[in-house]
Design an enzyme around this catalytic site. Structure first.
Site, PDB file in Angstrom:
ATOM      1  N   ARG A   6      24.523  21.650  42.762  1.00 52.37           N
ATOM      2  CA  ARG A   6      25.547  22.106  41.817  1.00 52.37           C
ATOM      3  C   ARG A   6      24.952  23.143  40.871  1.00 52.37           C
ATOM      4  NH1 ARG A   6      25.849  19.699  37.243  1.00 52.37           N
ATOM      5  NH2 ARG A   6      25.580  17.582  38.050  1.00 52.37           N
TER       6      ARG A   6
ATOM      7  N   TYR B 205      48.420  38.811  37.413  1.00 56.77           N
ATOM      8  CA  TYR B 205      48.569  37.790  38.437  1.00 56.77           C
ATOM      9  C   TYR B 205      49.194  36.526  37.851  1.00 56.77           C
ATOM     10  CZ  TYR B 205      47.077  34.069  41.623  1.00 56.77           C
ATOM     11  OH  TYR B 205      47.034  32.970  42.437  1.00 56.77           O
TER      12      TYR B 205
ATOM     13  N   ASP C 299      39.567  42.055  35.228  1.00 52.25           N
ATOM     14  CA  ASP C 299      39.787  41.506  36.558  1.00 52.25           C
ATOM     15  C   ASP C 299      39.802  42.698  37.519  1.00 52.25           C
ATOM     16  OD1 ASP C 299      40.814  40.560  38.959  1.00 52.25           O
ATOM     17  OD2 ASP C 299      42.258  39.217  38.015  1.00 52.25           O
TER      18      ASP C 299
ATOM     19  N   LYS D  95      39.505  37.928  48.068  1.00 54.84           N
ATOM     20  CA  LYS D  95      40.247  39.112  48.502  1.00 54.84           C
ATOM     21  C   LYS D  95      39.319  40.135  49.175  1.00 54.84           C
ATOM     22  CE  LYS D  95      43.718  37.051  46.374  1.00 54.84           C
ATOM     23  NZ  LYS D  95      43.170  35.970  45.564  1.00 54.84           N
TER      24      LYS D  95
END
Length: 384
Positions: free
Chosen positions: A51, A103, A175, A200
């Protein structure tokens, strides 16, 4: 490698990646492990628990920092997890100024998750950066920018916004998902934090969900790294490997996305049944001159509205394409068609969407890297 010495295409293939020291493997191995054996307590060669760190993830973070011209990168399980980590830098009472065309998932986490904890969000148009200043007060800590925006492709001047933010001691977050690091590097224009839904264009093959954050300063990286480890929204090593693989072809894919995007946009603009086309490359697109300044190309994202501006006409197009797949997401090698009002932006109240220019009948395209003539023919038969 000293990535600053190389041009973008070379950097995308080589940045952050070294041959495996054990075997010489040219591709970074997938270190599929949850923990690491220590020679003695505390003697863990930099890795103790997955982690916190994983060698595959380390290679990807190094690559992402290099291609965004940053110093540090941190990877997360999704773009939303990356967004979540950034907002966790704030405390109750802090305020964020946000571009009003964004978004839907970002709008949802801001208004439905973090607003409950006393963080205030102001959604405003940012086409003219000078308008932002009136919303800044002593509680303002972040300015959150999408450019180009999703789905109306609005262009925001990163340099102008960053200059205003610095004047008031505020950080700028960009972003950069729609542009990708190949077309735009916000840190070069003064932004403090860059985030991506790496799902993406960075991944590019619609086979992985991933997010990342890139910064230049050590203090912000240290705080984000603490959040990354403490909250645990980390990607697995195979997901990191898929993004590493995708980055190696980002430049060739983006060149084709841009080339096809332009051809499809120009076809739509002259179609007798199309009322309006949103594409950054048109000279009459709002802030096109700013896009030319801060971007190296105009991408493959397009939105359009039919002259017969009603839901039935839009749905007929959405159901009639054969190559453009009706699906969420964007940035893959295959072309996608979507209906933001009911899909990606369904979480935004209708009155807010309409006020910001997102019509019920707006159609969004993610233009892939197929043959452009086939894509145009597909749209021609679907629109009728």
């Amino acid at each position: 490698m000293a990535h600053q010495e190389y041009k973008r295409g070379t950097k995308l293939i080589h940045a952050g990646v070294e041959p495996d020291p054990t075997t010489g493997a040219i591709m970074t191995p997938i270190y599929q492990t949850s923990t690491y054996v220590q020679a003695a307590p505390g003697d863990h060669k930099g890795y103790e628990y997955a982690r916190t760190q994983n060698p595959t993830r380390t290679a990807l973070q190094n690559a992402l920092a290099a291609i965004e011209n940053g110093k540090h990168a941190l990877c997360f399980g999704s773009g939303m997890a990356a967004t979540d980590a950034i907002i966790r830098l704030l405390v109750p009472g802090d305020e964020v100024i946000v571009s009003n065309d964004l978004y839907g998932g970002t709008y949802r986490i801001f208004t439905k998750v973090f607003a409950v904890y006393g963080i205030k969000f102001h959604f405003i148009p940012m086409d003219n950066a000078a308008n932002i200043e009136q919303y800044i007060n002593d509680n303002t800590k972040l300015i959150w920018v999408e450019t180009p925006t999703n789905p109306l492709l609005n262009v925001i001047d990163i340099e102008a916004v960053s200059n205003i933010a610095k004047k008031h001691g505020v950080k700028t977050v960009v972003d950069n998902t729609f542009a990708s690091p190949y077309l735009q590097n916000p840190l070069d224009w003064g932004a403090d934090i860059v985030m991506h839904s790496a799902t993406k264009y960075l991944g590019g093959h619609s086979d992985v969900v991933h997010g990342c954050v890139i910064v230049k300063d050590d203090e912000t990286e240290e705080r984000l790294r603490f959040i990354q480890n403490s909250c645990g929204a980390v990607p697995g090593p195979h997901d990191c490997w898929l993004i590493l693989r995708g980055i190696k072809t980002l430049h060739v894919r983006m060149d084709r996305h841009c080339e096809n995007g332009e051809k499809v946009a120009r076809f739509l603009k002259t179609h007798p049944k199309v009322e309006k086309v949103y594409w950054v490359g048109f000279e009459d697109h709002p802030n096109h001159d700013i896009a030319k300044k801060q971007m190296r190309g105009f991408g493959g994202m397009i939105s359009f509205v039919l002259k017969d501006d009603n839901m039935e006409a839009a749905v007929n197009v959405l159901k009639s394409t054969k190559l453009f797949a009706l699906a969420e997401s964007l940035g893959g090698v295959e072309s996608l068609i979507g209906h933001p009002a009911s899909m990606t932006h369904g979480s935004i109240p209708r009155e807010e969407r309409i006020k910001n220019g997102l019509a019920d009948s707006l159609i969004r395209l993610s233009v892939g890297i197929e043959d452009a003539d086939d894509l145009i023919e597909d749209l021609r038969q679907a629109i009728g």
